[in-house]
Write an enzyme that holds these catalytic residues in place. Structure first.
Site, PDB file in Angstrom:
ATOM      1  N   GLN A  48       8.605   2.430   6.519  1.00 17.28           N
ATOM      2  CA  GLN A  48       8.005   2.577   5.190  1.00 17.28           C
ATOM      3  C   GLN A  48       7.662   4.028   4.924  1.00 17.28           C
ATOM      4  OE1 GLN A  48       3.896   1.118   4.047  1.00 17.28           O
ATOM      5  NE2 GLN A  48       5.111  -0.334   2.855  1.00 17.28           N
ATOM      6  N   GLY A  49       8.247   4.599   3.881  1.00 15.90           N
ATOM      7  CA  GLY A  49       7.976   5.971   3.476  1.00 15.90           C
ATOM      8  C   GLY A  49       7.249   6.007   2.147  1.00 15.90           C
ATOM      9  N   SER A  83       3.220   6.757   1.871  1.00 16.85           N
ATOM     10  CA  SER A  83       2.116   7.728   1.868  1.00 16.85           C
ATOM     11  C   SER A  83       2.601   9.145   2.131  1.00 16.85           C
ATOM     12  CB  SER A  83       1.080   7.353   2.928  1.00 16.85           C
ATOM     13  OG  SER A  83       0.486   6.108   2.638  1.00 16.85           O
ATOM     14  N   SER A 110       5.740   4.022   9.138  1.00 15.34           N
ATOM     15  CA  SER A 110       5.720   2.984  10.167  1.00 15.34           C
ATOM     16  C   SER A 110       7.100   2.771  10.775  1.00 15.34           C
ATOM     17  CB  SER A 110       5.226   1.663   9.571  1.00 15.34           C
ATOM     18  OG  SER A 110       3.999   1.829   8.917  1.00 15.34           O
ATOM     19  N   GLU A 147       2.485  -7.231   1.047  1.00 15.29           N
ATOM     20  CA  GLU A 147       1.752  -6.629   2.164  1.00 15.29           C
ATOM     21  C   GLU A 147       0.315  -7.133   2.212  1.00 15.29           C
ATOM     22  OE1 GLU A 147       1.244  -2.205   4.158  1.00 15.29           O
ATOM     23  OE2 GLU A 147       1.613  -2.377   2.013  1.00 15.29           O
TER      24      GLU A 147
END
Length: 379
Positions: free
Chosen positions: A121-122, A124, A156, A239
């Site tokens: 996951q990109g 933040s 992550s 999420e």
């Protein structure tokens, strides 16, 4: 709202229990926490077993209630968690299933379900965490590709990922919520640098990611250009709404283990401890019913969780921290400082839950504005 299970759903539960009882004893031992290639192989190997047994598509092609039963039963049986597969299975995959084109669903969903591909996951950035819409990673259109420059943090499982669900700014002149797009970025593209980050618990499942003119095909955009914020809200609803279901079951199991440990160690005579365990038991029982409510709402609304996920995320994050504070007290002394003890590691990781997937302050704003109808505060 219906919190009961149908005969068909209970039959699914029974079949799943029988299958888990047969397959779990044959699993290989888990690799060490720091062996990420080994952990990826273990996690994707488990996912392939699920796929071959007909359970691989439960996250998308089954009803929300069936997914709830699946997560409940696998956690109770002590089956492997999704591990390195969690972004693909619980975030990117459901988003692509809900928002992607037929070609995108065909390209990306089956490899995730088979355990062939892992996602990270990109979202933040160093200056855009809770205020995610302030992200600055830039994507400039160049023919049939976007050229991306910027950086991400807390990415992550970037260390083992094949793909990244990436948020980029495609229109810097638009309002900050309006100029964002959601892309699927191949992690082997030139220009990507990944630097692992070590957590308080000593693990490295997060990373910094630097993007230097990385080219991503326009066909990898999920949703329309500049509509990425709306697509992201779909991702975050999964999420916050259903991704923590298995963890609620795990916390209820830990409560039982804490009570047993307290009796065995002589701590059961402590009235304060018994009161804390009773309060936490009530809290997690309520959270489980709230989970069922959210799943029931999602089932009625086409499969996407609603804003009730923010209520759940807020309550669960703080309850989890209280649970492992109590666990530290039950362990006592040196036991509470044992860096290898499962409860110690969970206590350290619980500190992040009031930040990850949207801080508690953000969840309170969502509850106030979208559920209670209160006016927005000053910006």
């Amino acid at each position: 709202m219906d919190l009961t299970y149908t005969e068909e759903e209970e039959a699914f539960r029974a079949r799943l229990r029988r299958w888990l009882g047969g397959v779990l004893p044959a699993l290989p031992p888990k690799p060490s926490p720091g062996d990420w290639p080994g952990r990826r192989a273990y996690d994707t190997g488990w996912q392939r077993r699920l796929y071959d047994a007909g359970y691989g598509d439960v996250h998308w092609d089954a009803s929300p209630t069936t997914r709830l039963i699946f997560l409940e039963e696998t956690e109770r049986a002590g089956a492997p968690y999704v591990g390195a597969n969690f972004v693909g299975l619980l975030h990117a995959g459901p988003t692509i299933a809900a928002e992607g084109t037929a070609a995108q669903r065909e390209r990306w969903l089956t490899p995730v379900l088979r355990g062939d591909e892992v996602w990270c996951q990109g979202f933040s950035e160093p200056g855009a965490g809770s205020d995610l819409a302030s992200l600055r990673t830039r994507a400039v259109r160049d023919g049939d590709a976007y050229v991306i420059t910027g950086s991400k943090i807390w990415t992550s499982h970037a260390e083992v990922a094949d793909w990244c669900e990436l948020l980029v700014r495609t229109d810097p002149a638009a309002a900050k919520h309006r100029g964002i797009s959601w892309l699927a970025m191949p992690m082997d593209a030139p220009g990507i640098t990944v630097r692992p980050l070590r957590t308080l618990a000593g693990s490295t499942e997060f990373a910094e990611m630097f993007l230097d003119e990385v080219r991503v095909p326009v066909g990898n955009r999920v949703g329309e250009e500049n509509d990425g914020w709306r697509v992201t809200m779909v991702t975050l609803s999964f999420e916050r709404g259903t991704a923590f279901v298995g963890e609620v079951v795990a916390c209820r199991r830990v409560l039982g283990e804490l009570a047993a440990h307290a009796r065995k160690s002589g701590r059961w005579d402590d009235a304060v401890l018994r009161r804390e365990l009773a309060l936490l038991t009530a809290e997690f029982s309520a959270l489980w019913r709230l989970t069922q409510w959210n799943v029931s709402e999602a089932q009625a609304g086409g499969g996407v969780p609603g804003v009730g996920g923010s209520v759940f995320k807020l309550r669960y994050s703080h309850a989890r921290q209280r649970l492992y504070d109590v666990a530290a007290g039950v362990l006592g002394g040196a036991g509470a400082l044992d860096a290898g003890h499962e409860w110690t590691l969970d206590r350290l990781s619980s500190l992040s839950y009031t930040i990850a997937a949207g801080t508690s302050q953000i969840q309170r704003n969502i509850v106030a504005e979208r559920i209670l109808g209160l006016p927005k505060g000053g910006r």
